[in-house]
Design a protein around this motif. Sequence first.
Motif, PDB file in Angstrom:
ATOM      1  N   ARG A  81       0.837  -1.195   0.000  1.00 22.58           N
ATOM      2  CA  ARG A  81       0.000   0.000   0.000  1.00 22.58           C
ATOM      3  C   ARG A  81       0.876   1.250   0.000  1.00 22.58           C
ATOM      4  O   ARG A  81       1.980   1.246   0.550  1.00 22.58           O
ATOM      5  N   VAL A  82       0.346   2.316  -0.612  1.00 19.88           N
ATOM      6  CA  VAL A  82       1.011   3.622  -0.544  1.00 19.88           C
ATOM      7  C   VAL A  82       0.976   4.081   0.909  1.00 19.88           C
ATOM      8  O   VAL A  82      -0.048   3.941   1.586  1.00 19.88           O
ATOM      9  N   ILE A  83       2.104   4.579   1.402  1.00 18.49           N
ATOM     10  CA  ILE A  83       2.147   4.995   2.796  1.00 18.49           C
ATOM     11  C   ILE A  83       1.178   6.150   3.029  1.00 18.49           C
ATOM     12  O   ILE A  83       0.920   6.959   2.136  1.00 18.49           O
ATOM     13  N   SER A  84       0.654   6.210   4.221  1.00 13.53           N
ATOM     14  CA  SER A  84      -0.249   7.286   4.620  1.00 13.53           C
ATOM     15  C   SER A  84       0.405   8.017   5.785  1.00 13.53           C
ATOM     16  O   SER A  84       0.132   7.713   6.952  1.00 13.53           O
ATOM     17  N   PRO A  85       1.316   8.959   5.489  1.00 14.76           N
ATOM     18  CA  PRO A  85       2.104   9.591   6.555  1.00 14.76           C
ATOM     19  C   PRO A  85       1.246  10.392   7.520  1.00 14.76           C
ATOM     20  O   PRO A  85       0.308  11.089   7.119  1.00 14.76           O
ATOM     21  N   THR A  86       1.582  10.287   8.786  1.00 19.96           N
ATOM     22  CA  THR A  86       0.883  11.039   9.820  1.00 19.96           C
ATOM     23  C   THR A  86       1.461  12.447   9.916  1.00 19.96           C
ATOM     24  O   THR A  86       2.507  12.757   9.328  1.00 19.96           O
ATOM     25  N   LEU A  87       0.802  13.291  10.690  1.00 18.76           N
ATOM     26  CA  LEU A  87       1.326  14.625  10.934  1.00 18.76           C
ATOM     27  C   LEU A  87       2.684  14.540  11.629  1.00 18.76           C
ATOM     28  O   LEU A  87       3.597  15.315  11.327  1.00 18.76           O
ATOM     29  N   GLU A  88       2.832  13.585  12.542  1.00 16.95           N
ATOM     30  CA  GLU A  88       4.109  13.404  13.227  1.00 16.95           C
ATOM     31  C   GLU A  88       5.214  13.046  12.235  1.00 16.95           C
ATOM     32  O   GLU A  88       6.356  13.519  12.360  1.00 16.95           O
ATOM     33  N   HIS A 180      -1.566  15.810   3.742  1.00 17.24           N
ATOM     34  CA  HIS A 180      -2.025  16.779   4.738  1.00 17.24           C
ATOM     35  C   HIS A 180      -2.375  18.144   4.149  1.00 17.24           C
ATOM     36  O   HIS A 180      -2.865  19.016   4.871  1.00 17.24           O
ATOM     37  N   GLY A 181      -2.075  18.320   2.859  1.00 12.79           N
ATOM     38  CA  GLY A 181      -2.429  19.589   2.230  1.00 12.79           C
ATOM     39  C   GLY A 181      -1.407  20.681   2.499  1.00 12.79           C
ATOM     40  O   GLY A 181      -0.498  20.534   3.309  1.00 12.79           O
ATOM     41  N   LEU A 182      -1.559  21.777   1.774  1.00 14.09           N
ATOM     42  CA  LEU A 182      -0.683  22.928   1.918  1.00 14.09           C
ATOM     43  C   LEU A 182      -1.336  23.958   2.835  1.00 14.09           C
ATOM     44  O   LEU A 182      -2.557  24.034   2.935  1.00 14.09           O
ATOM     45  N   VAL A 183      -0.506  24.746   3.505  1.00 13.83           N
ATOM     46  CA  VAL A 183      -1.019  25.735   4.450  1.00 13.83           C
ATOM     47  C   VAL A 183      -1.516  26.960   3.689  1.00 13.83           C
ATOM     48  O   VAL A 183      -0.755  27.583   2.936  1.00 13.83           O
ATOM     49  N   ALA A 223       4.039  27.094  10.438  1.00 10.61           N
ATOM     50  CA  ALA A 223       2.794  27.344   9.710  1.00 10.61           C
ATOM     51  C   ALA A 223       1.947  26.081   9.639  1.00 10.61           C
ATOM     52  O   ALA A 223       0.717  26.133   9.763  1.00 10.61           O
ATOM     53  N   LEU A 224       2.603  24.942   9.447  1.00  9.52           N
ATOM     54  CA  LEU A 224       1.882  23.678   9.407  1.00  9.52           C
ATOM     55  C   LEU A 224       1.190  23.417  10.749  1.00  9.52           C
ATOM     56  O   LEU A 224       0.014  23.066  10.801  1.00  9.52           O
ATOM     57  N   LEU A 225       1.924  23.604  11.828  1.00 10.21           N
ATOM     58  CA  LEU A 225       1.354  23.371  13.151  1.00 10.21           C
ATOM     59  C   LEU A 225       0.195  24.318  13.442  1.00 10.21           C
ATOM     60  O   LEU A 225      -0.811  23.925  14.030  1.00 10.21           O
ATOM     61  N   SER A 226       0.343  25.565  13.029  1.00  5.85           N
ATOM     62  CA  SER A 226      -0.709  26.550  13.305  1.00  5.85           C
ATOM     63  C   SER A 226      -1.983  26.244  12.541  1.00  5.85           C
ATOM     64  O   SER A 226      -3.068  26.720  12.912  1.00  5.85           O
ATOM     65  N   SER A 227      -1.860  25.453  11.470  1.00  6.70           N
ATOM     66  CA  SER A 227      -3.037  25.134  10.663  1.00  6.70           C
ATOM     67  C   SER A 227      -3.790  23.918  11.188  1.00  6.70           C
ATOM     68  O   SER A 227      -4.877  23.608  10.694  1.00  6.70           O
ATOM     69  N   VAL A 228      -3.194  23.238  12.181  1.00  5.70           N
ATOM     70  CA  VAL A 228      -3.840  22.040  12.730  1.00  5.70           C
ATOM     71  C   VAL A 228      -4.838  22.453  13.812  1.00  5.70           C
ATOM     72  O   VAL A 228      -4.446  23.081  14.801  1.00  5.70           O
ATOM     73  N   PRO A 229      -6.107  22.146  13.652  1.00  5.07           N
ATOM     74  CA  PRO A 229      -7.118  22.534  14.650  1.00  5.07           C
ATOM     75  C   PRO A 229      -6.778  22.017  16.050  1.00  5.07           C
ATOM     76  O   PRO A 229      -6.443  20.843  16.217  1.00  5.07           O
ATOM     77  N   GLY A 230      -6.780  22.930  17.009  1.00 10.87           N
ATOM     78  CA  GLY A 230      -6.567  22.527  18.396  1.00 10.87           C
ATOM     79  C   GLY A 230      -5.129  22.331  18.804  1.00 10.87           C
ATOM     80  O   GLY A 230      -4.843  21.999  19.955  1.00 10.87           O
ATOM     81  N   ARG A 234       1.493  23.691  18.794  1.00 10.05           N
ATOM     82  CA  ARG A 234       2.326  22.701  19.469  1.00 10.05           C
ATOM     83  C   ARG A 234       2.194  21.362  18.759  1.00 10.05           C
ATOM     84  O   ARG A 234       1.127  21.038  18.213  1.00 10.05           O
ATOM     85  N   PRO A 235       3.255  20.557  18.756  1.00 12.84           N
ATOM     86  CA  PRO A 235       3.162  19.248  18.131  1.00 12.84           C
ATOM     87  C   PRO A 235       2.115  18.402  18.835  1.00 12.84           C
ATOM     88  O   PRO A 235       1.898  18.541  20.041  1.00 12.84           O
ATOM     89  N   PRO A 236       1.427  17.544  18.087  1.00 13.64           N
ATOM     90  CA  PRO A 236       0.425  16.680  18.707  1.00 13.64           C
ATOM     91  C   PRO A 236       1.078  15.693  19.675  1.00 13.64           C
ATOM     92  O   PRO A 236       2.191  15.274  19.444  1.00 13.64           O
ATOM     93  N   VAL A 237       0.383  15.345  20.718  1.00  9.81           N
ATOM     94  CA  VAL A 237       0.909  14.405  21.712  1.00  9.81           C
ATOM     95  C   VAL A 237       0.590  12.990  21.284  1.00  9.81           C
ATOM     96  O   VAL A 237      -0.523  12.692  20.872  1.00  9.81           O
TER      97      VAL A 237
END
Length: 237
Positions: A81-88, A180-183, A223-230, A234-237
Amino acid sequence: MTDTLSTTLTSSPTERRSNQSDSLYETLTVGIMTGRIQPGDKLNELVLAEEFGVSRAPIREALRRLQEKGLVTHVAHQGVRVISPTLEDFLSLLDVREALEGMASRLAATEMASDELDRLADVVEQHGRELQRNPDGPYVQNDFDNDFHVRIARGCRNPVLTDLLCDQFYPRLKLCRTRHGLVKGRGLAAWNEHRRILAALMERDGDVAELLMRRHVRSARAALLSSVPGSNGRPPV
């Protein structure tokens, strides 16, 4: 069968399989990079062999190369399968990108020929004209050979670093962007940062070029982090 694949007949079956594998690899890579083949999509050997009119051997070799490049993965009981990279995953790539591209910029400041820098300036100017038509839009660089970062990576004259960035790193980075799209609104800021990096390269100031490139990548990460809701930046935990 694609036109490229249909022209791979040679006198040697081994050469024919190799040529078919190369063509398949390029075709599948483009499909993944452009989003025609989506993250998570299954790549079935039999289905692909029928689609392209080849045996499964060149398909298997092409998939192996894609796996080495980090674009696909073999999942137990599911196949390839094509990889599905996470935000991390995306953030981790950007951390490495800061170091690698900073080094490439420092080397390129002294190694790039004057005509290469002139062509790089033309690329930046062209991107600026495109952004003027849509100032709030993303900074999209679909032409690999005219990508600002690719030209610097090639101009650093360090074959190990160039290979790491162009062959191994940038395809995975592009896949992360596809996933994840562009900011929104980042384009104009990125272009202005490119202009400052270009000026440092033109002045042959490797220290400043590295500093500006590192800041550029950190700005993209922020910019990527600021576009993530919530996330509140900060990086996701």
